[in-house]
Design an enzyme around this catalytic site. Sequence first.
Site, PDB file in Angstrom:
ATOM      1  N   HIS A 258       0.810  -1.214   0.000  1.00 57.93           N
ATOM      2  CA  HIS A 258       0.000   0.000   0.000  1.00 57.93           C
ATOM      3  C   HIS A 258       0.849   1.272   0.000  1.00 57.93           C
ATOM      4  CE1 HIS A 258      -3.540  -2.427   1.943  1.00 57.93           C
ATOM      5  NE2 HIS A 258      -3.323  -2.747   0.691  1.00 57.93           N
TER       6      HIS A 258
ATOM      7  N   PHE B 224      -1.006  -8.072   4.993  1.00 57.60           N
ATOM      8  CA  PHE B 224       0.322  -7.478   4.866  1.00 57.60           C
ATOM      9  C   PHE B 224       0.343  -6.142   4.113  1.00 57.60           C
ATOM     10  CE2 PHE B 224       0.663 -12.198   4.185  1.00 57.60           C
ATOM     11  CZ  PHE B 224       0.777 -12.499   5.535  1.00 57.60           C
ATOM     12  N   CYS B 225      -0.730  -5.356   4.243  1.00 61.16           N
ATOM     13  CA  CYS B 225      -0.811  -4.065   3.545  1.00 61.16           C
ATOM     14  C   CYS B 225      -0.555  -4.237   2.045  1.00 61.16           C
ATOM     15  CB  CYS B 225       0.165  -3.061   4.142  1.00 61.16           C
ATOM     16  SG  CYS B 225      -0.248  -2.551   5.824  1.00 61.16           S
ATOM     17  N   ALA B 226      -1.061  -5.336   1.514  1.00 63.55           N
ATOM     18  CA  ALA B 226      -0.945  -5.616   0.076  1.00 63.55           C
ATOM     19  C   ALA B 226      -2.200  -6.359  -0.363  1.00 63.55           C
ATOM     20  CB  ALA B 226       0.309  -6.436  -0.212  1.00 63.55           C
TER      21      ALA B 226
END
Length: 464
Positions: A133, A377-379
């Site tokens: 992100h 995982f901010c993805a």
Amino acid sequence: MTATAERLSCADVDAVSALLPVVGGNTTVPLVDGSQVVYANLDYAASAPALEAVAARVTEVLPLYASVHRGAGYLSQVSTALYESARQTIARFVDARPDDVAIITRNTTDSLNLLAGVVPTGGRVLVLDIEHHANLLPWVHSAPGHGHQTTILPIAGTVAETLSKLRDELARQHYALLTVTGASNVTGESLPLDEVIALAHAEGTRVAIDGAQLVPHRGFSLTSSDADYIAFSGHKTYAPFGAGALVGRRDWLDTGSPYLAGGGAVRDVRTDRTIWQPAPARHEAGSPNVIGAIALAEACDQLAALPAGALHAHEDALRARLVAGLSAIDGVEIARIWPDSAPPVGVLTFTVPGHNPGLVAAYLSAEHGIGVRDGRFCAHPLLAHLGASDGAIRASVGVGTPSEAVDRLLTALTEYLADGPRSGYEIVDGCWSVVDDTRPLVEVHGLDHLAATAAAACGPALDD
């Protein structure tokens, strides 16, 4: 080979020791059965512990700390010299070109948001859909406010096909900037950066690299790669003191909108106009994080001083051990973006189909003293692409990781799949935790026991 046989064979493999000493490397943690074990930190990709040398350097310079720049006092002059020397060290670590500029930021996210603000007005930005992100949201949400248009390009099933798509898109439309990950925070994989940079430069497009995972695991050279910008974080580079960096070509940074409006970023201010400094001061308004910059510089020096190839070899040995062990456990699936990618860095994500990743991670922690990361995982787009929209489990290694930590994870997962958890678990505010967990926290003022703080520590489920 059975999982048990694989574990036994792992014991026969030469043990791998930590490459550099880290703060807390021998910290013990309580298990739910009342025993204590040395913490197995397999969460380096989120935040790496400080190197002992970094902590020592911080202790050394704290008595010398004062406000930097424009101070006549002796300590102010010393602190200014330390801060500017740290800037040079950080630039040297990524092999910056003589005319590049290094800006001290908070982290990679901060660096890329800063860069989003200096791309020339009207310039188009190209980004892939597999990004963290930090290298997606600035271009989707911040860049348009600066007059930029952003295209998100879906990856293809192989590296070769993805490069072909990228080549076609760069030829179809002129882009001011292509921004790509240097190593995925989910799988450790990357596109061949030299090829990506050559494709972009052939079309007059600059390239920014999200180096959050690449720099601490492999290092990076702006000069040899010819990339235009590299962003990375101290907290992933063994210097968790709140500093990061953006290093790259000066022209956009000298003329782009100042990242923050405030003191130190200006040459002269009147009520009817402001004259801004060039970079780096232009983007470092306010009192900078002097100690954080010095810490990051020390970490850079420590990594640079390792024997050639030592970092790569240490990490490859640990990752190979991890891949071999996980592959031998029935019921565990390793995530990969491409079948033809180059050997990844020491970051690996896996799933245990039929088992909630949060529960598995809570079990590993509570019953074995192992720290891994679970969630998305901010993805989020990448996890959806991998078929893991409900989250996965990530294990990551670094210079302080010994092979014992990897072996303990393999044993723990095997026991989990064979016998299940020994304790009861429940979801509290979206996070898995031990039922009525009364394990004491380490003696820190204001903290009591885990059950009272677990929800706050976990944060929103799946979003990390």
